[in-house]
Design an enzyme around this catalytic site. Structure first.
Site, PDB file in Angstrom:
ATOM      1  N   LYS A 185       0.702  -1.292  -0.032  1.00 54.83           N
ATOM      2  CA  LYS A 185      -0.076  -0.016   0.029  1.00 54.83           C
ATOM      3  C   LYS A 185       0.788   1.275   0.084  1.00 54.83           C
ATOM      4  O   LYS A 185       1.628   1.641   0.916  1.00 54.83           O
ATOM      5  CB  LYS A 185      -0.725  -0.043   1.291  1.00 54.83           C
ATOM      6  CG  LYS A 185      -2.019   1.204   1.145  1.00 54.83           C
ATOM      7  CD  LYS A 185      -2.551   1.722   2.237  1.00 54.83           C
ATOM      8  CE  LYS A 185      -1.622   2.853   2.854  1.00 54.83           C
ATOM      9  NZ  LYS A 185      -1.488   3.967   1.953  1.00 54.83           N
ATOM     10  N   GLU A 215      10.028   1.097  10.236  1.00 53.60           N
ATOM     11  CA  GLU A 215      11.087   2.311  10.037  1.00 53.60           C
ATOM     12  C   GLU A 215      10.444   3.604  10.188  1.00 53.60           C
ATOM     13  O   GLU A 215       9.483   3.903   9.526  1.00 53.60           O
ATOM     14  CB  GLU A 215      11.623   2.186   8.671  1.00 53.60           C
ATOM     15  CG  GLU A 215      12.386   0.792   8.460  1.00 53.60           C
ATOM     16  CD  GLU A 215      12.942   0.857   6.772  1.00 53.60           C
ATOM     17  OE1 GLU A 215      13.781   0.196   6.862  1.00 53.60           O
ATOM     18  OE2 GLU A 215      12.135   0.931   6.064  1.00 53.60           O
ATOM     19  N   CYS A 272      13.706  10.992   6.370  1.00 58.20           N
ATOM     20  CA  CYS A 272      13.914  10.350   7.730  1.00 58.20           C
ATOM     21  C   CYS A 272      15.188  10.744   8.157  1.00 58.20           C
ATOM     22  O   CYS A 272      15.526  10.949   9.558  1.00 58.20           O
ATOM     23  CB  CYS A 272      13.466   8.949   8.051  1.00 58.20           C
ATOM     24  SG  CYS A 272      14.512   8.008   6.784  1.00 58.20           S
ATOM     25  N   GLU A 315      10.335  16.537  13.592  1.00 59.61           N
ATOM     26  CA  GLU A 315      10.670  16.451  12.350  1.00 59.61           C
ATOM     27  C   GLU A 315      10.511  17.723  11.498  1.00 59.61           C
ATOM     28  O   GLU A 315       9.133  17.719  11.125  1.00 59.61           O
ATOM     29  CB  GLU A 315      10.352  15.270  11.702  1.00 59.61           C
ATOM     30  CG  GLU A 315      10.965  13.871  11.740  1.00 59.61           C
ATOM     31  CD  GLU A 315      10.377  12.813  10.825  1.00 59.61           C
ATOM     32  OE1 GLU A 315       9.467  12.646  11.053  1.00 59.61           O
ATOM     33  OE2 GLU A 315      11.249  12.476  10.143  1.00 59.61           O
TER      34      GLU A 315
END
Ligand code: NAD
Length: 452
Positions: free
Chosen positions: A183, A259, A293, A390
């Site tokens: 997906k 992750e 990331c 982030e």
């Protein structure tokens, strides 16, 4: 490859791949895919619901035994063929990623290399599935450990590396003999659909690779995650979504690979080669517009070199051409969506009101699409939100430190532990940092460390 975007997109599948057949969503619904550089729709793809997800899992289950029994050499050859086909189609994949995700063409091309390496690496690993043979403690028997495919896997990928995050999951699963339902993120489904066509062309049998695209990730995923036939979940994405998926996986005692997000510190000591540190910092921050990331989120710079470092970063940031990623001179493309621009602007404004100084940038661009100026902030206080969030945008946030102990304390002051970067000429300090920084990976005098 014609290089014509409309022609390319017309050749990309827009339906679900279930059991080897391209299929409309059960309800016949579709959703739009946008180009973030223009904020215009470029395609529509099938919008799967829970029943489509179940059908995809049915197909993965039906194909599982046969695929698990396929000779590893055959699985390896299919993955290697996929790698070769990707090289043949690299310009198309690069353009497609730029169109749906925004990154500059040169970076999309680099992602084809990076993403392709997972196909090559795992084609090589497919034939090296080993076990262990040992003597049991009593000496009366022998212990044999063998490895088996776990079975059908559900793979959920993010939008920031549309090709590499898909190959990184699909290739190891197929190499091990597992079937999968993939997906992709709703913002960038086209690259995965195009990859699925490539995998079929490479010889992946029906049902081994299934793809569902959906605008309702949570509801659609729930039907797969609660199905006892699912054996594993592999997810790459944000930490909050990862946490919620881990909770759901716990109900089924599912195997998981997660992750998640990052908040990388980038440490520059006063003995570093400043030219190299600046070059590395430019890559660690501005690659993928900062939407990685592994992106450097906090620049911790020793006091005596802060001024110089900030000035040089600002000079370099001002040289970056911001624009549509399909234009060859573009170095910074758009952010992924309007929400991302607002988030970055809020973080920068918050840092400003807490005392950070804007050396360059700090504003959105007044044009169609989701563009933000390459930005350098200095004297960012520890309590600014962007030190704990982030940023996922082209913002360099510099905080000075006085000595190694303070640098380590600041660097480790985060719940994230994905990656860190250290610039120093001292090998002894470099080795100390490997021990002291609480991150899974550390780049020593380098700004990019991702590879297969
Ligand atoms: P996201 O968590 O919003 O979405 C990731 C994927 O999960 C998408 O496919 C999305 O549709 C799906 N999803 C969202 N909510 C869901 C739910 N409730 N149930 C099931 N699926 C759901 O993340 P994103 O914005 O697409 O990606 C950016 C994030 O990914 C950043 O946090 C980044 O650090 C992280 N990331 C991590 C790595 C790594 O290797 N650690 C690599 C790339 C990106």
């Amino acid at each position: 490859m014609s290089g014509d975007p409309a022609e390319l997109i017309a050749g990309v599948p827009s339906r679900l791949l279930i059991g080897g057949t391209w299929t409309d969503a059960a309800q016949g619904r579709t959703f739009a895919v946008e180009n973030p550089a223009t904020a215009r729709k470029i395609a529509s793809v099938a919008d799967a619901d829970a029943s489509d997800a179940s059908a995809a899992l049915d197909a993965a289950v039906a194909a599982a035994d046969h695929w698990a029994a396929t000779p590893p050499r055959q699985r390896a050859e299919i993955l290697r063929t996929a790698f070769d086909l990707l090289q043949d189609r690299r310009d198309d994949f690069a353009l497609l990623m730029t169109l749906e995700m925004g990154k500059p063409l040169a970076e999309s091309d680099a992602e084809v290399t990076y993403g392709g390496e997972f196909l090559r690496w795992f084609s090589e690993e497919a034939v090296r599935i080993t076990g262990r043979y040992g003597v049991n403690p009593e000496g009366t028997g022998r212990t044999i450990v063998t490895r088996h495919p776990v079975g059908p896997c559900y793979l959920i990928t993010p939008w920031n590396f549309p090709l590499a995050m898909a190959t990184r999951k699909i290739a190891p699963a197929l190499a091990a003999g597992c079937t999968v339902v993939v997906k992709p993120a709703e913002l960038t489904p086209l690259t995965t659909l195009y990859l699925a066509q490539l995998m079929i062309d490479a010889g992946v049998p029906d049902g081994v690779l299934n793809v569902i695209t959906t605008s309702a990730a949570k509801q659609t995923s729930a039907s797969i995650l609660t199905d006892p036939r699912l054996r594993k979940l592999s997810f790459t994405g944000s930490t909050p979504v990862g946490i919620s998926l881990l909770k759901q996986a716990a109900d089924q005692v599912l195997r998981t690979s997660m992750e998640l997000g990052g908040n990388a510190p980038f440490l520059v000591f006063d003995d570093a080669d400043l030219d190299e540190a600046v070059a590395g910092a430019m890559l660690a921050k501005f690659r993928n517009m900062g939407e990685a990331c592994t992106a450097a989120n906090r620049f911790l710079v020793q006091e005596s070199v802060t001024e110089k470092f900030a000035r040089r970063m600002a000079d370099r940031a001002q040289e970056l051409k911001v624009g549509d990623g399909t234009e060859p001179e573009t170095r910074i493309g758009p952010l992924i969506e309007a929400k991302a621009i607002r988030k970055v602007q809020d973080l920068v404004n918050d840092a400003r009101t807490r005392g950070a100084r804007v050396v360059t940038g700090g504003e959105t661009l007044d044009r169609a699409g989701y563009f933000y100026q390459p930005t350098v902030l200095r004297d960012v206080p520890a309590e600014a939100h962007l030190t704990s969030t982030e940023i996922f945008g082209p913002v360099v946030a510099i905080t000075p430190f006085s000595d190694e102990d303070e640098a380590v304390r600041l660097a480790n002051d985060t719940p994230y532990g994905l990656v860190s970067y250290v610039y120093t000429k001292s090998l002894a300090r470099g080795q100390r940092m490997m021990e002291r920084l609480e991150t899974g990976m550390m780049g020593l005098n380098t700004g990019v460390i991702s590879n297969a």
